[in-house]
Scaffold this active site. Structure first.
Site, PDB file in Angstrom:
ATOM      1  N   ASP A 272     109.689  46.484 -76.898  1.00  0.00           N
ATOM      2  CA  ASP A 272     108.608  46.381 -76.154  1.00  0.00           C
ATOM      3  C   ASP A 272     107.667  46.951 -74.862  1.00  0.00           C
ATOM      4  OD1 ASP A 272     105.999  45.528 -76.515  1.00  0.00           O
ATOM      5  OD2 ASP A 272     105.338  44.008 -78.281  1.00  0.00           O
ATOM      6  N   HIS A 273     107.592  47.840 -74.920  1.00  0.00           N
ATOM      7  CA  HIS A 273     106.823  48.088 -73.401  1.00  0.00           C
ATOM      8  C   HIS A 273     106.470  47.455 -72.375  1.00  0.00           C
ATOM      9  CE1 HIS A 273     103.087  50.542 -74.657  1.00  0.00           C
ATOM     10  NE2 HIS A 273     103.410  50.096 -73.372  1.00  0.00           N
TER      11      HIS A 273
ATOM     12  N   HIS B 275     102.543  44.005 -79.250  1.00  0.00           N
ATOM     13  CA  HIS B 275     102.048  43.870 -77.834  1.00  0.00           C
ATOM     14  C   HIS B 275     101.372  42.862 -76.893  1.00  0.00           C
ATOM     15  CE1 HIS B 275     103.506  47.812 -77.004  1.00  0.00           C
ATOM     16  NE2 HIS B 275     102.354  48.340 -77.762  1.00  0.00           N
TER      17      HIS B 275
HETATM   18  C1  BG6 Z   1     101.233  52.212 -77.502  1.00  0.00           C
HETATM   19  C2  BG6 Z   1     100.954  52.202 -78.510  1.00  0.00           C
HETATM   20  O1  BG6 Z   1     102.498  51.612 -78.074  1.00  0.00           O
HETATM   21  O2  BG6 Z   1     100.456  51.747 -76.428  1.00  0.00           O
HETATM   22  C3  BG6 Z   1      99.403  53.299 -77.617  1.00  0.00           C
HETATM   23  O3  BG6 Z   1     101.166  52.951 -79.550  1.00  0.00           O
HETATM   24  C4  BG6 Z   1      98.866  52.282 -77.292  1.00  0.00           C
HETATM   25  O4  BG6 Z   1      97.881  53.791 -78.783  1.00  0.00           O
HETATM   26  C5  BG6 Z   1      99.868  52.489 -75.746  1.00  0.00           C
HETATM   27  O5  BG6 Z   1      97.600  53.303 -76.088  1.00  0.00           O
HETATM   28  C6  BG6 Z   1      99.189  51.548 -74.390  1.00  0.00           C
HETATM   29  O6  BG6 Z   1      99.968  51.122 -73.288  1.00  0.00           O
HETATM   30  P1  BG6 Z   1      99.474  51.277 -72.342  1.00  0.00           P
HETATM   31  O7  BG6 Z   1     100.934  51.151 -71.113  1.00  0.00           O
HETATM   32  O8  BG6 Z   1      98.883  52.027 -71.923  1.00  0.00           O
HETATM   33  O9  BG6 Z   1      98.722  49.913 -72.091  1.00  0.00           O
END
Ligand code: BG6
Length: 484
Positions: free
Chosen positions: A177-178, A240
């Site tokens: 989960d990044h 997230h």
């Molecule tokens: C991803 C989603 O996991 O996270 C996207 O699939 C979203 O829809 C993105 O835009 C948001 O990530 P960050 O790092 O730009 O906040």
């Protein structure tokens, strides 16, 4: 200031889907930056694996193009790029067939960390896992990295966990989960558990409510087909936002250790109450002057998929009894701004007459952009005229305080990949955690599907649907303004 670089072992990292979008945008540029930071020991290799019948040189050129496009110009050094490309290999492989697997096996070396990144559609996870084990390519020390979406409901997540568990132990599976790789998200734990200041107040007795906002300006654009099956709830909340909520709500783990942290997060997810219809607002963005609306990107002109969602959530345990957590996330909103705001209660007794001048203490943790922390406190308004109160920010921008050190911060993917190589699972989701998150999510989605609810249309560039304002107004509270 020079940041500390923690060494990693020599590794072979195989990226399935090596020619795909995620590899190009995130994985390869991230690895290049870690290479620049001396975190890719000599002899370590990155092996791209994909269906295309490319030569190694042709793949290296793709890698070069990805670096040129996605790494800031000042970090693009010709000699370094060449040295990095020398570590890149390629194998054409058929995830569902036999082609390429013997070649990959022959490429594997003994006594180095083997990591396999599944940057492919989840429907291929099982095929790849099976072949890695049938061909004896994965050994007991190998790790696999799997991307979201990890299932689309509890049943599919269980099935995926089952497929992976046939070939790998839980200690070998790294579910990404990044958001957990973001510096400020980890900082939540540092702020809570490395200070004595906040923790005593971190409970229902002192906290009025919590707001978690992840606002984006981008639309769905070319991802309509994926997004239609997902929506904001599956795309952002189940993973997230749930992780952010867990880090705010969890009990202190006994140690910063993978299972200790994940055990505490799991308890929070299990304590989440079901959410009733009146505590959910879904929205879909309308067309703007220049850009199409959600429906123009969708393959279904009558799509009921939400590009925005706001929820009022309760954590049913001793610490958080009666403290609402308001969550909202959406696309095509006014600004790109993600933050967590903890609003504290009033002092028990007001000794000053200036009741109007009084405002709550709010601790704001800005996740992106302009990462930092802001604590709103009351002081005396300067000057004569009696004891009048005013609210001022104790505002700390991490960039201002940390200078160059903040610039060198690895992005989420870089950090997480290095954690895979080091064998540290703290920032990865455990199988039971993902399943518990779906168990909470499923009835919410089933509820609006059964009611055939349509999302409320909102203007692009706004703060979201009107009804979302009501979600807080009726509790006598207000959302914070969405701004960078
Ligand atoms: C991803 C989603 O996991 O996270 C996207 O699939 C979203 O829809 C993105 O835009 C948001 O990530 P960050 O790092 O730009 O906040």
């Amino acid at each position: 200031m020079v940041s500390r670089v923690i060494p990693v072992d020599v590794f072979d990292l195989v990226i399935f889907g090596g020619t795909g979008d995620l590899a190009r945008r995130k994985i390869i540029p991230g690895l290049y930056r870690r290479f620049l930071a001396n975190q890719m020991p000599e002899d370590s290799r990155i092996i791209g694996a994909a269906r295309a019948a490319l030569t190694e040189d042709a793949f290296r050129e793709q890698v070069r193009a990805a670096i040129t496009e996605f790494v800031p110009a000042e970090r693009q050094e010709a000699a370094a790029i060449d040295a990095f490309l020398a570590r890149i290999a390629y194998v054409a492989i058929d995830a569902t067939g036999t082609n390429g697997w013997a070649t990959l096996k022959a490429m594997m070396r003994e006594n180095v960390v083997r990591a396999f990144y599944f940057s492919v559609a989840p429907s291929l996870f099982g095929d790849i896992a099976q072949r890695l084990s049938d061909h004896g390519i994965a050994d007991a020390w190998s790790r696999i990295v799997v991307e979201k979406p990890f299932g689309r409901d509890l049943a599919s997540a269980k099935a995926l966990n089952g497929v992976l568990a046939r070939h790998f132990t839980e200690a070998q599976i790294y579910r990404i989960d990044h958001y957990l790789g973001k510096e400020t998200v980890q900082n939540l734990m540092a702020v809570r558990f490395a200070n004595i200041l906040f923790e005593p107040l971190w409970k229902a007795e002192y906290v009025d409510h919590v707001q978690i906002t992840v606002a984006e300006t981008v639309g769905v654009n070319g991802r309509g087909a994926y997004y239609d099956k997902s929506g904001a709830m599956r795309d952002m909340v189940q993973n997230h936002m749930m992780q952010l909520l867990c880090l705010i709500a969890m009990e202190p783990p006994y140690h910063f250790d993978p299972d200790a942290v994940r055990d505490e997060k799991l308890k929070v997810i299990r304590a989440l109450k079901p959410v009733s219809a009146e505590n959910i607002v879904r929205g879909q963005y309308a067309a703007g002057e220049k850009e199409g609306g959600y429906l123009e990107h969708s393959e279904n002109p009558a799509s009921k998929t939400e590009s925005y969602i706001a929820l009022k959530v309760n954590v049913s345990n001793w610490r958080w009894q009666g403290v609402p957590f308001y969550l909202r996330t959406g696309k095509r909103l006014r600004a790109r701004a993600s933050e967590i705001a903890i609003t504290f209660k009033q002092p028990p007794h007001a000794i000053f007459d200036d009741a109007k001048g009084w405002h709550e203490n709010v601790l704001v943790i800005r996740l992106q952009p302009n990462e930092g922390m802001n604590l709103m406190v009351m002081i005396k308004e300067p000057g004569p005229g009696g004891m009048r109160l005013m609210q001022v920010p104790l505002d700390m921008s991490f960039a201002a305080v940390l200078g160059d050190q903040a610039d060198e911060t690895p992005d989420a993917y870089e950090r997480l990949i290095m954690d895979v190589i080091r064998g540290n699972q703290t920032l990865f989701m455990r199988g039971d955690e993902v399943e518990a998150a779906w168990a909470w999510t499923d009835p919410i989605i089933e509820g609006w599907e059964a009611r055939s609810d349509r999302p409320q249309v909102y203007d692009p560039g706004s703060s979201g649907p009107e009804d979302a304002l009501m979600l807080m107004h009726r509790d006598g509270r207000r959302w914070r303004e969405i701004k960078e």
